[in-house]
Motif scaffolding. Structure first.
Motif, PDB file in Angstrom:
ATOM      1  N   HIS A 159      30.729  36.128  45.919  1.00  0.00           N
ATOM      2  CA  HIS A 159      32.121  36.333  46.324  1.00  0.00           C
ATOM      3  C   HIS A 159      33.082  36.101  45.159  1.00  0.00           C
ATOM      4  O   HIS A 159      32.797  35.335  44.234  1.00  0.00           O
ATOM      5  CB  HIS A 159      32.469  35.407  47.493  1.00  0.00           C
ATOM      6  CG  HIS A 159      31.609  35.617  48.690  1.00  0.00           C
ATOM      7  ND1 HIS A 159      31.499  36.835  49.326  1.00  0.00           N
ATOM      8  CD2 HIS A 159      30.791  34.773  49.372  1.00  0.00           C
ATOM      9  CE1 HIS A 159      30.666  36.729  50.347  1.00  0.00           C
ATOM     10  NE2 HIS A 159      30.224  35.480  50.393  1.00  0.00           N
ATOM     11  N   ASP A 160      34.226  36.740  45.228  1.00  0.00           N
ATOM     12  CA  ASP A 160      35.223  36.683  44.160  1.00  0.00           C
ATOM     13  C   ASP A 160      36.141  35.472  44.360  1.00  0.00           C
ATOM     14  O   ASP A 160      36.884  35.401  45.340  1.00  0.00           O
ATOM     15  CB  ASP A 160      36.048  37.977  44.165  1.00  0.00           C
ATOM     16  CG  ASP A 160      37.063  38.032  43.040  1.00  0.00           C
ATOM     17  OD1 ASP A 160      37.061  37.116  42.180  1.00  0.00           O
ATOM     18  OD2 ASP A 160      37.877  38.973  43.026  1.00  0.00           O
ATOM     19  N   TRP A 161      36.106  34.528  43.404  1.00  0.00           N
ATOM     20  CA  TRP A 161      36.933  33.325  43.524  1.00  0.00           C
ATOM     21  C   TRP A 161      38.430  33.648  43.450  1.00  0.00           C
ATOM     22  O   TRP A 161      39.271  32.876  43.927  1.00  0.00           O
ATOM     23  CB  TRP A 161      36.573  32.309  42.439  1.00  0.00           C
ATOM     24  CG  TRP A 161      36.828  32.778  41.026  1.00  0.00           C
ATOM     25  CD1 TRP A 161      35.932  33.358  40.187  1.00  0.00           C
ATOM     26  CD2 TRP A 161      38.067  32.712  40.304  1.00  0.00           C
ATOM     27  NE1 TRP A 161      36.517  33.663  38.976  1.00  0.00           N
ATOM     28  CE2 TRP A 161      37.832  33.269  39.025  1.00  0.00           C
ATOM     29  CE3 TRP A 161      39.343  32.237  40.605  1.00  0.00           C
ATOM     30  CZ2 TRP A 161      38.830  33.364  38.054  1.00  0.00           C
ATOM     31  CZ3 TRP A 161      40.341  32.336  39.638  1.00  0.00           C
ATOM     32  CH2 TRP A 161      40.074  32.884  38.379  1.00  0.00           C
ATOM     33  N   GLN A 162      38.756  34.780  42.864  1.00  0.00           N
ATOM     34  CA  GLN A 162      40.170  35.113  42.683  1.00  0.00           C
ATOM     35  C   GLN A 162      40.878  35.424  44.005  1.00  0.00           C
ATOM     36  O   GLN A 162      42.108  35.515  44.050  1.00  0.00           O
ATOM     37  CB  GLN A 162      40.313  36.296  41.728  1.00  0.00           C
ATOM     38  CG  GLN A 162      39.824  35.962  40.319  1.00  0.00           C
ATOM     39  CD  GLN A 162      40.019  37.122  39.360  1.00  0.00           C
ATOM     40  OE1 GLN A 162      41.128  37.379  38.901  1.00  0.00           O
ATOM     41  NE2 GLN A 162      38.945  37.828  39.059  1.00  0.00           N
ATOM     42  N   THR A 163      40.105  35.596  45.079  1.00  0.00           N
ATOM     43  CA  THR A 163      40.723  35.851  46.393  1.00  0.00           C
ATOM     44  C   THR A 163      41.077  34.548  47.115  1.00  0.00           C
ATOM     45  O   THR A 163      41.691  34.593  48.186  1.00  0.00           O
ATOM     46  CB  THR A 163      39.760  36.661  47.287  1.00  0.00           C
ATOM     47  OG1 THR A 163      38.569  35.887  47.529  1.00  0.00           O
ATOM     48  CG2 THR A 163      39.370  37.982  46.626  1.00  0.00           C
TER      49      THR A 163
END
Length: 341
Positions: A159-163
């Protein structure tokens, strides 16, 4: 203040509210009402001074209300003995009474204290942590950002931490006992990017973490010291602030002071800000101040000294260092500068 209202506690009681007080300067720590009354009566010093001020959050609500409580974030000055400056407390209370009377809740009270000189806004980390903690204590649902963080921890490499939102990370930290949160955190901690680990540990410092997590963080800190990874060492030390016994953070600080990172300014500031309670141990305090004295930055030692000597439980221990005969030349010079300025 008015004839019948002499303290903030009495003001809140006169308004018919239920209320709680928290220190929000160091760790978010609940202050017992009896203790707060003694602080307001100047019979005891403020236990957690920061930069000569008491940073407090007063949460209050109407006894019949179902909406979220109101919160005052207050920054009140302290004297040289870390006791509340009562004139400033009285000034704040008088401003409240003049602006909204003793009807502290309701629409008419909103926005009336925005320009009050004693009201402040905590930094983003503290604000997110406080909001998350209050929702837990009041048994309210977490924010809309919590579910995404919970989902992220199931597979952080995918998963993308930036979200992720800071408030969601705070909600996750305050809800470690929900579902598999604790197990997932312990399993995934080393895989977390710095952009997630840093704010997460900033939240964990306000959480009473269990022994298993404390042991894992201590191991990770020792690994970080061996690799001279300053950022991860600081993250682990911050998170260990909420360990179930002082022994965990004391062991962490001893390891740091014996490492190559012992003279790093950010590490030393973290010890002062998060591990100060362990510095009542004279040998640890001595070792810490010796390292602090060797930092060449102007005013660094003086700032640390002023911070520690203001803490009531630490003050006698710090002052005892002034009389210690076995000081190094660098510590003696640093102390000398305190009195020559």
């Amino acid at each position: 203040m008015t004839h019948n209202i002499a303290t903030l506690g009495e003001l809140l009681a006169a308004a018919g509210t239920q209320w709680r007080v928290y220190d929000i300067g160091r760790r978010i720590t609940k202050i017992d009402k009896q203790e707060f009354a003694q602080i307001e009566q100047s019979t005891r010093p403020y236990p957690y001074p920061l930069q000569r001020h008491a940073h407090i959050a007063i949460q209050f609500w109407d006894k019949s209300a179902t909406q979220d409580p109101y919160v005052w974030f207050l920054k009140l000055p302290l004297d040289e003995q870390s006791k509340l400056v009562l004139a400033s407390r009285d000034h704040f209370a008088n401003m409240v009474i003049e602006a909204i009377g003793t009807q502290l809740t309701g629409e008419q009270a909103q926005g009336k204290l925005d320009n009050n000189p004693y009201v402040f806004t905590p930094n983003a980390n503290k604000l997110a942590a406080f909001n998350a903690l209050m929702k837990v204590e009041l048994k309210r649902p977490a924010s809309q950002y919590y579910e995404a963080v919970e989902h992220y921890f199931s597979a952080p490499l995918i998963h993308d931490w930036q979200t992720l939102a800071l408030q969601g990370i705070a909600d996750f930290a305050m809800r470690l006992n929900h579902g598999n949160n604790l197990a997932l955190l312990q399993q995934q901690f080393t895989a977390l990017p710095e952009q997630v680990q840093q704010p997460l540990c900033a939240m964990l410092e306000h959480v009473a973490i269990p022994v298993t997590l404390s042991e894992m963080l201590l191991r990770q800190l020792q690994n970080a010291l061996e690799q001279q990874h300053q950022g991860q060492a600081i993250n682990c030390l911050r998170a260990l602030s909420g360990a179930p016994t002082e022994a965990f953070i004391a062991t962490a600080i001893d390891a740091i002071l014996a490492s190559e990172l012992s003279s790093d300014t950010d590490v030393l500031l973290t010890i002062s800000g998060r591990g100060w309670q362990t510095l009542t141990h004279s040998e640890r305090l001595f070792a810490f101040l010796e390292q602090t004295a060797q930092v060449p930055l102007d005013g660094f030692f003086a700032g640390i000294f002023a911070d520690l000597v203001a803490i009531p439980t630490l003050r006698p221990h710090v002052l005892a260092i002034l009389r210690a005969p076995s000081r190094s030349d660098s510590l003696s010079r640093a102390i000398g500068k305190l009195f020559s300025a």
